[in-house]
Design an enzyme around this catalytic site. Structure first.
Site, PDB file in Angstrom:
ATOM      1  N   GLN A 167      15.747  44.716   2.180  1.00 31.44           N
ATOM      2  CA  GLN A 167      16.229  46.085   2.455  1.00 31.44           C
ATOM      3  C   GLN A 167      15.055  47.068   2.469  1.00 31.44           C
ATOM      4  OE1 GLN A 167      18.928  45.503  -0.907  1.00 31.44           O
ATOM      5  NE2 GLN A 167      20.559  46.413   0.304  1.00 31.44           N
ATOM      6  N   ASP A 169      12.866  50.263   2.827  1.00 33.39           N
ATOM      7  CA  ASP A 169      13.198  51.696   2.778  1.00 33.39           C
ATOM      8  C   ASP A 169      12.740  52.399   4.054  1.00 33.39           C
ATOM      9  OD1 ASP A 169      13.908  51.199   0.093  1.00 33.39           O
ATOM     10  OD2 ASP A 169      13.258  53.216  -0.482  1.00 33.39           O
ATOM     11  N   ARG A 197      30.391  58.278   1.208  1.00 34.51           N
ATOM     12  CA  ARG A 197      29.810  57.977  -0.094  1.00 34.51           C
ATOM     13  C   ARG A 197      28.352  57.643   0.230  1.00 34.51           C
ATOM     14  NH1 ARG A 197      27.152  53.258  -2.352  1.00 34.51           N
ATOM     15  NH2 ARG A 197      27.567  53.155  -4.566  1.00 34.51           N
ATOM     16  N   ASP A 199      25.017  56.247  -0.348  1.00 29.02           N
ATOM     17  CA  ASP A 199      24.423  55.191  -1.165  1.00 29.02           C
ATOM     18  C   ASP A 199      22.983  55.540  -1.544  1.00 29.02           C
ATOM     19  OD1 ASP A 199      24.510  52.326  -2.059  1.00 29.02           O
ATOM     20  OD2 ASP A 199      22.845  52.193  -0.640  1.00 29.02           O
ATOM     21  N   GLU A 206       9.152  59.114  -1.336  1.00 27.50           N
ATOM     22  CA  GLU A 206       8.196  58.555  -2.290  1.00 27.50           C
ATOM     23  C   GLU A 206       7.071  59.574  -2.480  1.00 27.50           C
ATOM     24  OE1 GLU A 206       8.846  56.933   0.751  1.00 27.50           O
ATOM     25  OE2 GLU A 206      10.585  56.033  -0.220  1.00 27.50           O
ATOM     26  N   GLU A 241      25.967  58.801  -4.676  1.00 26.25           N
ATOM     27  CA  GLU A 241      25.723  57.811  -5.724  1.00 26.25           C
ATOM     28  C   GLU A 241      24.372  58.131  -6.348  1.00 26.25           C
ATOM     29  OE1 GLU A 241      24.860  53.135  -6.624  1.00 26.25           O
ATOM     30  OE2 GLU A 241      24.012  54.118  -4.882  1.00 26.25           O
ATOM     31  N   HIS A 311      32.299  48.287  -7.412  1.00 28.11           N
ATOM     32  CA  HIS A 311      31.900  47.010  -6.822  1.00 28.11           C
ATOM     33  C   HIS A 311      30.591  46.480  -7.394  1.00 28.11           C
ATOM     34  CE1 HIS A 311      29.631  50.131  -4.887  1.00 28.11           C
ATOM     35  NE2 HIS A 311      28.793  49.221  -4.406  1.00 28.11           N
ATOM     36  N   ASP A 312      29.876  47.306  -8.147  1.00 28.93           N
ATOM     37  CA  ASP A 312      28.598  46.886  -8.719  1.00 28.93           C
ATOM     38  C   ASP A 312      28.801  46.401 -10.146  1.00 28.93           C
ATOM     39  OD1 ASP A 312      26.899  47.368  -6.556  1.00 28.93           O
ATOM     40  OD2 ASP A 312      26.830  49.516  -7.001  1.00 28.93           O
TER      41      ASP A 312
HETATM   42  C1  GLC Z   1      24.065  50.908  -4.272  1.00 28.79           C
HETATM   43  C2  GLC Z   1      25.271  50.039  -4.041  1.00 28.79           C
HETATM   44  C3  GLC Z   1      24.907  48.618  -4.332  1.00 28.79           C
HETATM   45  C4  GLC Z   1      23.753  48.216  -3.420  1.00 28.79           C
HETATM   46  C5  GLC Z   1      22.594  49.187  -3.542  1.00 28.79           C
HETATM   47  C6  GLC Z   1      21.594  48.996  -2.442  1.00 28.79           C
HETATM   48  O1  GLC Z   1      23.672  50.918  -5.601  1.00 28.79           O
HETATM   49  O2  GLC Z   1      26.344  50.489  -4.815  1.00 28.79           O
HETATM   50  O3  GLC Z   1      25.994  47.765  -4.171  1.00 28.79           O
HETATM   51  O4  GLC Z   1      23.328  46.929  -3.746  1.00 28.79           O
HETATM   52  O5  GLC Z   1      23.010  50.523  -3.449  1.00 28.79           O
HETATM   53  O6  GLC Z   1      22.108  49.459  -1.224  1.00 28.79           O
END
Ligand code: GLC
Length: 536
Positions: A167, A169, A197, A199, A206, A241, A311-312
């Site tokens: 992933q 950035d 939402r 994320d 940075e 979040e 979900h986490d």
């Molecule tokens: C957030 C999501 C989580 C994901 C992370 C990276 O914390 O809730 O499930 O793995 O972002 O995108």
């Protein structure tokens, strides 16, 4: 007048896990459409969908490979539009997860960026020839990552990633990236979603010598997005979040100079959540009261999003070292129950399947300040599966009935994206929607009753919170709407302990139990783990 999201009931769900309409073993948008009656019946006002974009699923969709298409097993964009129509026709809303901080390493932008140092998209991501930069940024996925830099063989350089190395950035210092992501935001808002939402929204930029979280540049970008949303659309919501302490969170709501919010409309209240579990395990209200007393008043138009589970993992960044050790000893005694610093279990198994405790936790969620966000399956006390890797154990198929695959799918069981929970205590034969709908005393009907009662009592939605003087520390007792001119106040009593507790109601109060209509005054005895909502 309050904005819709300030008083709504949110429900978080994973399309893959909810309902499979075509028998391929994966939940889909058409399947969700078939279940909207259920959500409406429960009293849900706004559905939050976990990521639905095309993705190689190395982080269950939080690794987006295309922001403009939907993951093939979920259905086509046309199906998504139909879903939105159905949701709106019911007077409900729908928000989607928006992953802005990073993409998948299979996103065409990244494939192009990593190809060559001369690539026109090179600076869409954060590249470096050394891993020595930004050393003060913590590693988030400590179980699997040892650095926030990953090596890319094509050019011999490293790219920055706050989450999995798959992933990368995005580089928000690049105006082209900002523009590209604003285009994505516009696309989904034009489609009619009621918001996002957002994320990992604290991590966009940075800067050397900082934690690379909560930077002024990040705030500036979110404010810009809010301006764009406000200027072009009505009634949309940005829910962030941001896993931080309340004092750091306050900045995310912004300040329009007139007492209003000009950044995020909502943020999750991460610190209060583990303290509800702690308060229950210790039969002691102290840490719950402390954190809520420490929670600043929000600007007008803003609201906290509160939750029990999501979900986490049950995240434990926002507790002290001692509290962390305590939480692990009580709620994650075995290593396989842990993920990073947190606990990868669902609500019901965390509480030993004790329906009194599960209902008590819901009662706190639905009466304390904030907009409650339910996590799919917790309303029936669904179990988890710690044998599944990552956080997948809390994302198993919804348990609709006692038929094969719990009614989730007509595919052969081996084809399901994840096995349905089938153990004796939490398995679909016992724990399912159909059985609980038929039983007036079930957890599901209890939670639904609470939701209905909350909606009928404005004090519970927006009333000021005042702790009830003299209540024992083994209880959590408070009044909502006490000092803000509400016509009716609501007095809420919770017994956090396994012993009966006596609570003295305020002098002269003659109240009515919202659920039983019993008249109550003077001293009230609460059974172990009992909760009562009194109107007076
Ligand atoms: C957030 C999501 C989580 C994901 C992370 C990276 O914390 O809730 O499930 O793995 O972002 O995108």
């Amino acid at each position: 007048m309050a904005n819709w999201y300030q008083n709504a009931i949110f429900y978080e769900l994973h399309v893959r896990a909810f309902n499979d309409s075509n028998g391929d073993g994966h939940g889909d948008l058409a399947g969700l459409r078939q279940k909207l009656d259920y959500l409406q019946w429960l009293g849900v006002d706004c559905i939050w969908l976990l990521p639905i974009n095309a993705s190689p699923l190395k982080d269950d969709g939080y690794d987006v490979a295309s922001y403009y298409t939907i993951h093939p097993t979920f259905g086509f964009l046309e199906e998504f539009k139909l879903l939105l129509e159905d949701v709106h026709a019911r007077g409900m809303k729908l928000i989607v997860d928006m992953v802005m901080n990073h993409t998948s390493d299979e996103h065409p932008w990244f494939i192009e960026s990593k190809r060559s140092k001369d690539s026109p998209l090179r600076d869409w991501y954060v590249w470096s020839d050394t891993t020595e930069k930004y050393k003060d940024a913590r590693i988030i996925f400590t179980d699997s990552e040892t650095s926030n830099w990953a090596y890319s063989a094509e050019t011999g350089e490293y790219y920055w990633h706050r989450f999995y190395s798959a992933q990368p950035d995005l580089n928000y210092d690049n105006p082209a990236v900002q523009q590209a992501m604003m285009d994505v935001v516009r696309f989904w808002l034009d489609m009619g979603v009621d918001g996002f939402r957002l994320d990992a929204i604290a991590n966009l930029y940075e800067r050397e010598g900082t934690t690379c979280e909560n930077l002024p540049e990040t705030h500036a970008f979110i404010k810009e997005m809010r301006r764009f949303v406000e200027a072009n659309y009505d009634d949309r919501v940005l829910l962030g979040e941001v896993n931080q302490w309340p004092r750091d969170l306050l900045a995310y709501f912004g300040d329009d100079g007139q007492g209003g919010s000009d950044e995020l409309h909502m943020c999750f209240h991460f610190p209060v959540m583990p303290r509800l579990y702690m308060g229950l395990a210790m039969a002691d209200n102290t840490s719950i009261i402390d954190i809520l007393n420490d929670t600043p008043t929000l600007p007008n138009g803003a609201q906290w999003a509160t939750f029990l589970r999501n979900h986490d993992e049950l995240s434990l960044e926002m507790v002290t070292k001692e509290e962390h050790a305590y939480m692990w000893s009580v709620y994650a005694p075995k290593p396989e129950m842990r993920f990073g610093l947190g606990v990868r279990r669902r609500l019901a198994p965390l509480l030993g399947g004790d329906v009194r405790k599960i209902a008590l936790m819901h009662s706190m969620l639905l009466t304390l300040p904030g907009t409650p966000v339910l996590y799919y399956g917790d309303e029936i006390g669904m179990g988890d599966n710690v044998k599944l890797p990552d956080r997948n154990g809390v994302r198993t198929p919804m348990q609709w009935n006692s038929e094969s695959n719990g009614g989730f799918s007509f595919a052969p069981a081996a084809k399901l994206y994840a096995p349905v929970i089938a153990d004796k205590k939490f398995g679909f034969a016992k724990i399912n929607v159909e059985a609980q709908q038929a039983d007036p005393d079930s957890l599901l009907n209890t939670v639904r009753g609470m939701i209905t009662a909350r909606k009928a009592n404005p004090a519970l939605q927006s009333g000021a919170l005042v702790w009830m003087a003299g209540a024992p520390k083994e209880t959590l007792c408070f009044t909502r709407g006490a000092d803000d001119g509400q016509q009716y106040t609501t007095h809420v009593l919770h017994n956090l302990s396994d012993q009966p507790q006596q609570v003295k109601l305020p002098d002269g109060l003659e109240a009515t139990d919202i659920f039983t209509t019993e008249r109550v005054s003077g001293e009230v005895t609460l059974a172990p783990y009992a909760w009562r909502w009194l109107r007076g």
